[in-house]
Design a protein around this motif. Structure first.
Motif, PDB file in Angstrom:
ATOM      1  N   GLN A  38       0.853  -1.208   0.000  1.00  0.00           N
ATOM      2  CA  GLN A  38       0.000   0.000   0.000  1.00  0.00           C
ATOM      3  C   GLN A  38       0.878   1.245   0.000  1.00  0.00           C
ATOM      4  OE1 GLN A  38      -3.130   0.148   3.001  1.00  0.00           O
ATOM      5  NE2 GLN A  38      -3.414   2.332   2.727  1.00  0.00           N
ATOM      6  N   HIS A  39       1.904   1.259   0.837  1.00  0.00           N
ATOM      7  CA  HIS A  39       2.935   2.305   0.758  1.00  0.00           C
ATOM      8  C   HIS A  39       4.180   1.664   0.158  1.00  0.00           C
ATOM      9  CE1 HIS A  39       1.140   5.228   3.970  1.00  0.00           C
ATOM     10  NE2 HIS A  39       0.431   5.165   2.860  1.00  0.00           N
ATOM     11  N   TYR A  40       4.785   2.360  -0.776  1.00  0.00           N
ATOM     12  CA  TYR A  40       5.836   1.737  -1.580  1.00  0.00           C
ATOM     13  C   TYR A  40       7.048   2.650  -1.808  1.00  0.00           C
ATOM     14  CZ  TYR A  40       2.781   4.480  -4.485  1.00  0.00           C
ATOM     15  OH  TYR A  40       1.993   5.502  -4.923  1.00  0.00           O
ATOM     16  N   ASP A  41       6.907   3.966  -1.603  1.00  0.00           N
ATOM     17  CA  ASP A  41       8.061   4.857  -1.810  1.00  0.00           C
ATOM     18  C   ASP A  41       9.173   4.493  -0.832  1.00  0.00           C
ATOM     19  OD1 ASP A  41       6.697   6.238  -3.717  1.00  0.00           O
ATOM     20  OD2 ASP A  41       6.357   8.045  -2.510  1.00  0.00           O
ATOM     21  N   VAL A  97      -5.637   0.560   8.571  1.00  0.00           N
ATOM     22  CA  VAL A  97      -5.532   0.995   7.178  1.00  0.00           C
ATOM     23  C   VAL A  97      -6.225  -0.014   6.258  1.00  0.00           C
ATOM     24  CG1 VAL A  97      -3.392   2.240   7.699  1.00  0.00           C
ATOM     25  CG2 VAL A  97      -3.258  -0.062   6.761  1.00  0.00           C
ATOM     26  N   ASN A  98      -6.313   0.310   4.979  1.00  0.00           N
ATOM     27  CA  ASN A  98      -7.011  -0.586   4.055  1.00  0.00           C
ATOM     28  C   ASN A  98      -6.396  -1.990   4.057  1.00  0.00           C
ATOM     29  OD1 ASN A  98      -8.779   1.413   3.362  1.00  0.00           O
ATOM     30  ND2 ASN A  98      -7.770   1.953   1.439  1.00  0.00           N
ATOM     31  N   GLU A 130     -10.819   4.978   7.864  1.00  0.00           N
ATOM     32  CA  GLU A 130     -10.212   4.134   8.902  1.00  0.00           C
ATOM     33  C   GLU A 130     -11.271   3.608   9.874  1.00  0.00           C
ATOM     34  OE1 GLU A 130      -9.215   7.170   8.127  1.00  0.00           O
ATOM     35  OE2 GLU A 130      -7.216   6.887   7.261  1.00  0.00           O
ATOM     36  N   HIS A 209      -2.273  14.672   6.333  1.00  0.00           N
ATOM     37  CA  HIS A 209      -2.504  13.815   5.173  1.00  0.00           C
ATOM     38  C   HIS A 209      -3.950  13.373   5.025  1.00  0.00           C
ATOM     39  CE1 HIS A 209      -2.189  10.695   8.260  1.00  0.00           C
ATOM     40  NE2 HIS A 209      -2.823   9.895   7.422  1.00  0.00           N
ATOM     41  N   HIS A 241       3.647  14.447   3.374  1.00  0.00           N
ATOM     42  CA  HIS A 241       3.171  13.152   2.866  1.00  0.00           C
ATOM     43  C   HIS A 241       2.928  13.283   1.346  1.00  0.00           C
ATOM     44  CE1 HIS A 241       0.208   9.960   2.131  1.00  0.00           C
ATOM     45  NE2 HIS A 241       0.472   9.433   3.310  1.00  0.00           N
ATOM     46  N   ARG A 243       0.594  12.366  -0.708  1.00  0.00           N
ATOM     47  CA  ARG A 243      -0.729  12.822  -1.186  1.00  0.00           C
ATOM     48  C   ARG A 243      -0.899  14.323  -0.924  1.00  0.00           C
ATOM     49  NH1 ARG A 243      -5.584  10.069   0.336  1.00  0.00           N
ATOM     50  NH2 ARG A 243      -6.733  11.913  -0.289  1.00  0.00           N
TER      51      ARG A 243
HETATM   52  C1  UD1 Z   1      -2.954   5.614   4.662  1.00  0.00           C
HETATM   53  C2  UD1 Z   1      -4.047   5.157   5.623  1.00  0.00           C
HETATM   54  C3  UD1 Z   1      -4.138   6.114   6.786  1.00  0.00           C
HETATM   55  C4  UD1 Z   1      -2.788   6.276   7.452  1.00  0.00           C
HETATM   56  C5  UD1 Z   1      -1.770   6.699   6.398  1.00  0.00           C
HETATM   57  C6  UD1 Z   1      -0.393   6.859   6.960  1.00  0.00           C
HETATM   58  C7  UD1 Z   1      -6.005   4.062   4.601  1.00  0.00           C
HETATM   59  C8  UD1 Z   1      -7.418   4.229   4.268  1.00  0.00           C
HETATM   60  N1  UD1 Z   1      -5.355   5.183   4.969  1.00  0.00           N
HETATM   61  O1  UD1 Z   1      -3.334   6.880   4.153  1.00  0.00           O
HETATM   62  O2  UD1 Z   1      -5.047   5.604   7.747  1.00  0.00           O
HETATM   63  O3  UD1 Z   1      -2.883   7.244   8.469  1.00  0.00           O
HETATM   64  O4  UD1 Z   1      -1.737   5.706   5.367  1.00  0.00           O
HETATM   65  O5  UD1 Z   1       0.424   7.491   6.014  1.00  0.00           O
HETATM   66  O6  UD1 Z   1      -5.488   2.967   4.533  1.00  0.00           O
HETATM   67  N2  UD1 Z   1       1.449   7.661  -2.081  1.00  0.00           N
HETATM   68  C9  UD1 Z   1       2.689   7.732  -2.648  1.00  0.00           C
HETATM   69  N3  UD1 Z   1       3.648   6.856  -2.212  1.00  0.00           N
HETATM   70  C10 UD1 Z   1       3.413   5.936  -1.253  1.00  0.00           C
HETATM   71  C11 UD1 Z   1       2.128   5.863  -0.689  1.00  0.00           C
HETATM   72  C12 UD1 Z   1       1.171   6.738  -1.098  1.00  0.00           C
HETATM   73  O7  UD1 Z   1       2.950   8.548  -3.508  1.00  0.00           O
HETATM   74  O8  UD1 Z   1       4.343   5.177  -0.900  1.00  0.00           O
HETATM   75  C13 UD1 Z   1       0.414   8.636  -2.503  1.00  0.00           C
HETATM   76  C14 UD1 Z   1      -0.406   8.152  -3.655  1.00  0.00           C
HETATM   77  O9  UD1 Z   1      -0.726   9.243  -4.459  1.00  0.00           O
HETATM   78  C15 UD1 Z   1      -1.674   7.654  -2.994  1.00  0.00           C
HETATM   79  C16 UD1 Z   1      -1.797   8.604  -1.813  1.00  0.00           C
HETATM   80  O10 UD1 Z   1      -0.456   8.877  -1.423  1.00  0.00           O
HETATM   81  O11 UD1 Z   1      -2.769   7.676  -3.830  1.00  0.00           O
HETATM   82  C17 UD1 Z   1      -2.545   8.057  -0.642  1.00  0.00           C
HETATM   83  O12 UD1 Z   1      -1.983   6.801  -0.209  1.00  0.00           O
HETATM   84  P1  UD1 Z   1      -2.922   5.716   0.503  1.00  0.00           P
HETATM   85  O13 UD1 Z   1      -2.115   4.554   0.951  1.00  0.00           O
HETATM   86  O14 UD1 Z   1      -4.110   5.451  -0.324  1.00  0.00           O
HETATM   87  O15 UD1 Z   1      -3.469   6.489   1.770  1.00  0.00           O
HETATM   88  P2  UD1 Z   1      -2.707   7.432   2.816  1.00  0.00           P
HETATM   89  O16 UD1 Z   1      -3.224   8.806   2.636  1.00  0.00           O
HETATM   90  O17 UD1 Z   1      -1.236   7.237   2.791  1.00  0.00           O
END
Ligand code: UD1
Length: 387
Positions: A38-41, A97-98, A130, A209, A241, A243
């Protein structure tokens, strides 16, 4: 006993770290780490693995970003394959998280027992994704590990049998206690010109965020305006962050921030904005930054707990919290996103007039030990289930 621990997003890595280490101490337990992606950076994921001594995940699902349904769907499709392949005796999910909900649902449908770490927290605001994740995960979990008594009450009110619920404390505090000394050696304060000759300057920290704060240009502009009304000699450090960075660029607000994409390019020109944007920071740098701040403004969940432990004032830019114990027993104040309230609360933090209270029960660095002890006892008396 084969245990799959699933993690996906930044706060999960922190919560799983101490637990994974504790599970590895017992030869009869085989813990396998699954990263959904879900997080990859690098700075949202890999950096945390390195600093928290988490091993390279045994399995990487590579699901990436996307709308909620799509992201959760991909998590479920990929995690189901792993469950069939590995046939675990238990799946452990952490947080809200998801990835937490997606993996819990898959395991429950395959009749694999699920343990949820950080169960029972409720904001009672179902507009928060969440909150939906928490409700669903707790309903399908077999073992619910909670971090405070209020979480036990919430679960009981929702009809979860008492025998499934264990108050164990806070795994995020396990990680914090373990790493705080290393964090103190971070050079982040020097890099941001906040410390000179052992003297630390007064500063604030900001993280944002949540969609409710960053997706609407009027709200995001209001928050920034409030911060620009604070004394201009107080730097506000803002690790951004991804996003939020996207939104700041789209809404043409990034120009108002003293932002460089790399910390080594950071310019400390006095004429530039006091709001200093940085890339997302690693765990140790951020812990160090929080621990010396006059106050932290945030919409994160975990930071409310970490600041309570560190006894640093926390101004939560949300209207509700799933962690009310950080208000009643910690340093947290709910401020919402009204610019006037943000400004007033930040001034109070700077004047040192936000009270610091006690420490919640069991936030003592031993939550992971309690969890593993309970699992060992349960599994020595129960037949392990397999799909
Ligand atoms: C997610 C969690 C949130 C948590 C947060 C911590 C859900 C619903 N939300 O939110 O509860 O507080 O993580 O950070 O699971 N993106 C990148 N690189 C990454 C990850 C994300 O560029 O490594 C960008 C992308 O554009 C993505 C956006 O961030 O669409 C949101 O990422 P996502 O994992 O969907 O939700 P978070 O806002 O990070």
């Amino acid at each position: 006993m084969k245990v799959l621990i699933s993690v996906g997003a930044r706060p999960n890595f922190v919560k799983a770290a101490a637990l994974f280490e504790e599970l590895r101490k017992y030869p009869r337990i085989i813990p396998l780490l699954v990263h959904t992606g879900q997080h990859y950076d690098e700075d949202m994921s890999d950096a945390f693995f390195k600093e928290l001594n988490l091993p390279t995940p045994n399995i990487y699902l590579g699901v990436g970003s996307g709308p909620h349904g799509e992201q959760t769907g991909r998590i479920m499709i990929e995690f189901e394959k792993i469950c069939y392949q590995k046939r675990p005796d238990l799946v452990i999910v952490v947080g809200d998280v998801n990835s937490t909900m997606g993996c819990a649902l898959v395991a429950a449908k395959l009749c694999i027992p699920v343990a949820h770490v950080e169960a029972g927290l409720r904001s009672f605001d179902r507009t928060m994704p969440e909150e939906i994740n928490r409700l669903v995960t707790d309903q399908v979990s077999d073992i619910l590990f909670t971090s405070c008594e209020e979480a036990n009450f919430n679960l009981l009110k929702e009809g979860i049998p008492e025998g499934k619920i264990y108050l164990v404390g806070n795994v995020m505090i396990d990680a914090l206690k373990k790493h705080i000394k290393r964090a103190a050696r971070s050079r982040i304060l020097e890099n941001l010109a906040l410390r000179k000759n052992d003297k630390v300057k007064e500063y604030l920290v900001l993280t944002l965020h949540r969609p409710s704060n960053v997706d609407d240009p009027a709200i995001l502009t209001g928050i920034l305006n409030a911060l620009f009304e604070l004394p201009s000699n107080i730097p506000i450090i803002f690790p951004i962050h991804p996003r939020t960075l996207n939104r700041l660029k789209t809404f043409h607000l990034i120009e108002r921030i003293n932002y460089e994409a790399s910390l080594s390019d950071k310019k400390t020109d006095k004429n530039r904005s006091s709001l200093i944007g940085t890339p997302p920071l690693g765990y140790l740098d951020f812990l160090c930054l929080m621990s010396k701040a006059s106050g932290v403004l945030t919409d994160s969940g975990g930071i409310q707990e970490e600041t309570t432990f560190l006894r640093i004032p926390c101004l939560t830019l949300r209207n509700s919290t799933e962690r009310p114990i950080t208000i009643t027993e910690g340093t947290n104040v709910l401020v919402g996103n009204d610019p006037e309230k943000i400004k007033d609360a930040a001034m109070q933090a700077l004047q040192n007039s936000i009270p610091r209270k006690n420490m919640p029960k069991y936030w003592d660095g031993k939550a992971s030990e309690r969890i593993v002890e309970i699992l060992k006892n349960r599994y020595s008396s129960e037949k392990c289930l397999n799909i």
